[in-house]
Design an enzyme around this catalytic site. Structure first.
Site, short mmCIF file in Angstrom:
data_model
loop_
_atom_site.label_atom_id
_atom_site.label_comp_id
_atom_site.label_asym_id
_atom_site.label_seq_id
_atom_site.Cartn_x
_atom_site.Cartn_y
_atom_site.Cartn_z
N TRP A 133 -58.48 64.56 90.80
CA TRP A 133 -59.05 64.64 89.36
C TRP A 133 -58.64 65.83 88.57
O TRP A 133 -58.32 65.94 87.35
CB TRP A 133 -60.38 64.01 89.33
CG TRP A 133 -60.68 62.70 89.90
CD1 TRP A 133 -61.20 62.40 91.30
CD2 TRP A 133 -59.90 61.63 89.51
NE1 TRP A 133 -61.12 61.15 91.50
CE2 TRP A 133 -60.49 60.32 90.45
CE3 TRP A 133 -59.28 61.13 88.47
CZ2 TRP A 133 -59.99 59.36 90.32
CZ3 TRP A 133 -58.84 59.88 88.42
CH2 TRP A 133 -59.29 58.99 89.28
N ASP A 193 -66.18 68.39 84.62
CA ASP A 193 -66.16 66.85 84.80
C ASP A 193 -67.32 66.49 85.93
O ASP A 193 -66.87 66.91 87.14
CB ASP A 193 -64.78 66.74 85.42
CG ASP A 193 -64.69 64.82 85.61
OD1 ASP A 193 -65.67 64.37 85.55
OD2 ASP A 193 -63.31 64.60 86.23
N LYS A 220 -70.96 55.55 87.87
CA LYS A 220 -71.22 56.09 89.11
C LYS A 220 -72.79 56.27 89.26
O LYS A 220 -73.22 55.69 90.21
CB LYS A 220 -70.29 57.32 89.73
CG LYS A 220 -68.73 57.05 89.53
CD LYS A 220 -68.08 58.18 90.10
CE LYS A 220 -66.58 58.27 89.71
NZ LYS A 220 -66.02 57.13 90.51
#
Length: 362
Positions: A103, A173, A197
């Site tokens: 990511w 992030d 999540k």
């Protein structure tokens, strides 16, 4: 009711049963409106209340200082990979990226479209098994920002402490570990996270942004991609994902009822320990991917010593009601995602399954 699965999906992931049941009860007639929350206008008084309640709850739970805005956006963390450099990477500056997995690689790639991103630390040579040591992170005092990914779902690593960046904004992030433990928000210029999540269903992206950064946005950014557009309209510039915001608010209420972020953190530590102990006590039958000091409390990644046995474990686990244990397609192996809503009982059931499988096959 059908027996619920042991849900270890990496995202979208488990939601609290209490939240699902409450949403089910309110689905047809929300707050005596004669409508579902999904049917009503985002300009209505009822939704405005829901929207503002969610913002207020997040600010309270996460102790977000007054000099920060909370935004509810769309496009996931992936759009934030673009919006951040588009708004804050000036032509005469560089942005520092700390590489800890797929990511952060994607975020770095997007930044190249807008300026000069620089990799100031990376653990790729070690197959992303660990988080870089703080003393190994070197960035410029005049950099536009420093970017990191706080938890790495694919490799199962997580930051335990964050670098001090002084006057350079630190951007994180936190898609896969937001609200899983207390965080000093004041260390960051921006925190962003996809909701799917720990915060709710997919479709909402939370952005926590320091207000002074809003005054430093680059010029000539399209309207919908400017943070000020959304900050100035309380995230209601256009139609937001209304049901997702409602569900996010309900999950935040659930966190409050569980004792807040501190209580959730202790619960997460206990859950992860159950599975890590099964790995560590297996005499090499199971091996963790992440080094012990960098282990994630959210994503537990491991391998079985024999590849054929690993396939057998995953097949038997699926038949036994365990969902989402396959590792990411890019790395293989096994992964148990133990986000906030995954109960301790599910982790204990997985441990028992792993121990029994080992006893049968070693």
């Amino acid at each position: 009711m059908t027996q619920r699965a042991y849900n270890f999906n990496a995202g979208p992931s488990a939601l609290p049963v209490e939240v699902l049941e409450n949403a089910q009860q309110q689905l047809i007639n929300f707050r005596d409106s004669g409508m579902s929350i999904m049917e009503m206008s985002h300009r209505s008084a009822i939704f405005d209340e829901v929207h503002n309640e969610a913002i207020a709850r997040l600010k309270k739970l996460y102790a977000i200082p007054e000099n920060y805005e909370v935004l509810f956006l769309q496009g996931g963390a992936s759009l934030q990979f673009t919006m951040i450099p588009m708004n804050f990477l000036q032509a005469d500056k560089q942005a520092s990226y700390i590489m800890t997995g797929a990511w952060s690689e994607k975020a770095f790639k997007e930044a190249k479209f807008f300026g000069t991103p620089v990799q100031v630390a990376s653990t790729k040579e070690n197959k992303y098994r660990n988080i870089p040591a703080l003393e190994d992170i070197q960035f410029g005092a005049d950099d536009a920002y420093v970017h990191l990914t706080s938890n790495n779902t694919i490799y199962g690593t997580q930051w335990k402490e964050f670098p001090e960046t002084g006057n350079v904004p630190l951007i994180a992030d936190m898609s896969s570990d937001i609200l899983s433990k207390p965080v000093d928000i004041s260390k960051f210029g921006i925190i962003y996270a996809g909701a799917q999540k720990n915060l709710g269903p997919s479709g909402v992206t939370v952005v926590i942004i320091r207000k002074d950064l809003l005054e430093k946005e680059n010029a000539n950014v399209p309207t919908m991609l400017k943070y000020t557009t959304h900050a100035d309209s309380n995230s209601l510039y256009n139609t937001p994902p209304t049901f997702g915001i409602y569900m996010l608010g309900e999950v935040l209420k659930w966190v409050e009822e569980k004792g807040g972020v501190e209580a959730i953190a202790k619960h997460n530590e206990a859950k992860a320990k159950v599975i890590y102990d099964a790995i560590d006590n297996s005499n090499g039958f199971y091996t963790g991917h992440a080094t012990p000091e960098s282990r994630s409390l959210m994503n537990i990644t491991f391998r079985v010593a024999d590849e054929e046995l690993e396939k057998q474990l995953l097949a038997e686990a699926k038949a036994a009601g365990f969902v989402g244990l396959n590792g990411h397609r890019s790395v293989g192996g096994c992964r148990a995602s133990t986000y906030n809503a995954v109960p301790l009982e599910a982790c204990e059931a997985l441990r028992d399954f792993m121990v029994e499988f080992q006893n049968k096959n070693q």
